[in-house]
Design an enzyme around this catalytic site. Structure first.
Site, PDB file in Angstrom:
ATOM      1  N   HIS A 128      -1.439   6.583   8.005  1.00  0.00           N
ATOM      2  CA  HIS A 128      -0.612   7.587   7.303  1.00  0.00           C
ATOM      3  C   HIS A 128      -1.389   8.896   7.088  1.00  0.00           C
ATOM      4  O   HIS A 128      -0.798   9.975   7.103  1.00  0.00           O
ATOM      5  CB  HIS A 128      -0.194   7.068   5.925  1.00  0.00           C
ATOM      6  N   GLY A 132       0.829  -1.199   0.000  1.00  0.00           N
ATOM      7  CA  GLY A 132       0.000   0.000   0.000  1.00  0.00           C
ATOM      8  C   GLY A 132       0.858   1.241   0.000  1.00  0.00           C
ATOM      9  O   GLY A 132       2.080   1.171   0.206  1.00  0.00           O
ATOM     10  N   GLN A 176       2.973  10.066   1.507  1.00  0.00           N
ATOM     11  CA  GLN A 176       4.281   9.442   1.283  1.00  0.00           C
ATOM     12  C   GLN A 176       4.939   9.936  -0.003  1.00  0.00           C
ATOM     13  O   GLN A 176       6.148   9.799  -0.172  1.00  0.00           O
ATOM     14  CB  GLN A 176       4.150   7.910   1.225  1.00  0.00           C
ATOM     15  N   HIS A 221      -2.828   0.352   8.310  1.00  0.00           N
ATOM     16  CA  HIS A 221      -1.515   1.001   8.156  1.00  0.00           C
ATOM     17  C   HIS A 221      -1.630   2.238   7.263  1.00  0.00           C
ATOM     18  O   HIS A 221      -1.143   3.316   7.605  1.00  0.00           O
ATOM     19  CB  HIS A 221      -0.532  -0.025   7.573  1.00  0.00           C
ATOM     20  N   GLU A 222      -2.315   2.083   6.113  1.00  0.00           N
ATOM     21  CA  GLU A 222      -2.428   3.213   5.171  1.00  0.00           C
ATOM     22  C   GLU A 222      -3.302   4.323   5.747  1.00  0.00           C
ATOM     23  O   GLU A 222      -3.002   5.507   5.577  1.00  0.00           O
ATOM     24  CB  GLU A 222      -2.963   2.748   3.816  1.00  0.00           C
ATOM     25  N   CYS A 246       7.212  -0.492   5.967  1.00  0.00           N
ATOM     26  CA  CYS A 246       6.666   0.713   5.331  1.00  0.00           C
ATOM     27  C   CYS A 246       7.674   1.232   4.327  1.00  0.00           C
ATOM     28  O   CYS A 246       8.877   1.270   4.621  1.00  0.00           O
ATOM     29  CB  CYS A 246       6.391   1.769   6.406  1.00  0.00           C
ATOM     30  N   LEU A 247       7.185   1.667   3.168  1.00  0.00           N
ATOM     31  CA  LEU A 247       8.078   2.201   2.143  1.00  0.00           C
ATOM     32  C   LEU A 247       8.761   3.492   2.603  1.00  0.00           C
ATOM     33  O   LEU A 247       9.751   3.899   2.025  1.00  0.00           O
ATOM     34  CB  LEU A 247       7.304   2.443   0.837  1.00  0.00           C
TER      35      LEU A 247
HETATM   36 NI    NI Z   1       3.572   2.911   5.294  1.00  0.00          NI
END
Ligand code: NI
Length: 154
Positions: free
Chosen positions: A134, A46, A51, A130-131, A88-89
Site C-alpha cells: 500500500h 492491517g 487508506q 500487503h500493507e 483489503c478494506l
Molecule cells: Ni489493503
C-alpha cells in the site's frame, strides 16, 4: 481516537508512492491511534495510512502475533512462497488469491523513531507484505491471479 473513513479502490491517494515519516510527534501519534481504532472497527488484519488519505509510510498490522505499528518499513529479506486468500478494506466485498513470501524480515521505526527488526511468517508475513505494498501504491488486486466477489454480509 477516531474511526476514519477507508478510501476505496479508484481513489488516487491509494496509488501514490508515500513519503517517509520524518516527524515522530503528536500528529503522528494521533494518526496511528486513528488507524488502530479504524482497523479494529473494520475487523482488518492491517491498515496503511494512504487508506485513510494520508500518503505517509505508516502501516499497522493486527494479527495473532500482536499489534504492530510500522513506520518507514523495509523488507530486508524474503524466503519461500505461500499462496492464499487476501482481502483489503479498500476493496470491499472481494477476495483474491495472491502468492506472497512465506517469511520476511523487515526493519522499521516505532512511533518514537526507534529502529526495530522483525521476522514475520505465514499469515503475519502476508499481512506485512500487503500493507507495505500500500505504501507504494500497490493493491493486492494488482498481484492476484483471481479476484472474486464475496457473498453479501447480513
Ligand atoms: Ni489493503
Amino acid at each position: 481516537m477516531a474511526q476514519r473513513y477507508v478510501l476505496q479502490a479508484g481513489d488516487p491517494v491509494l496509488r501514490q508512492v508515500c513519503a517517509p515519516v520524518k516527524n515522530f510527534n503528536g500528529e503522528l501519534f494521533a494518526l496511528l491511534d486513528d488507524m488502530k481504532t479504524t482497523v479494529r472497527a473494520e475487523n482488518g488484519a492491517g491498515l496503511a495510512a494512504p487508506q485513510i488519505g494520508v500518503a505517509l509510510r505508516a502501516a499497522v498490522v493486527d494479527v495473532a502475533e500482536g499489534y504492530y505499528e510500522l513506520l518507514n518499513p523495509v523488507i530486508v529479506s524474503a524466503k519461500g512462497e505461500q499462496k492464499g486468500e487476501e482481502g483489503c478494506l479498500s476493496v470491499k466485498g472481494k477476495q483474491g488469491t495472491v502468492t506472497r513470501p512465506m517469511r520476511v524480515k523487515i526493519e522499521f521505526r516505532d512511533r518514537t523513531g526507534k529502529k526495530h527488526k522483525l521476522t514475520a511468517e505465514g499469515f503475519f508475513a502476508r499481512a506485512v507484505c500487503h500493507e507495505l505494498d500500500h505504501l507504494d501504491g500497490i493493491l493486492y488486486t494488482d498481484k492476484a491471479e483471481e479476484v472474486y466477489d464475496l457473498p453479501p454480509e447480513d
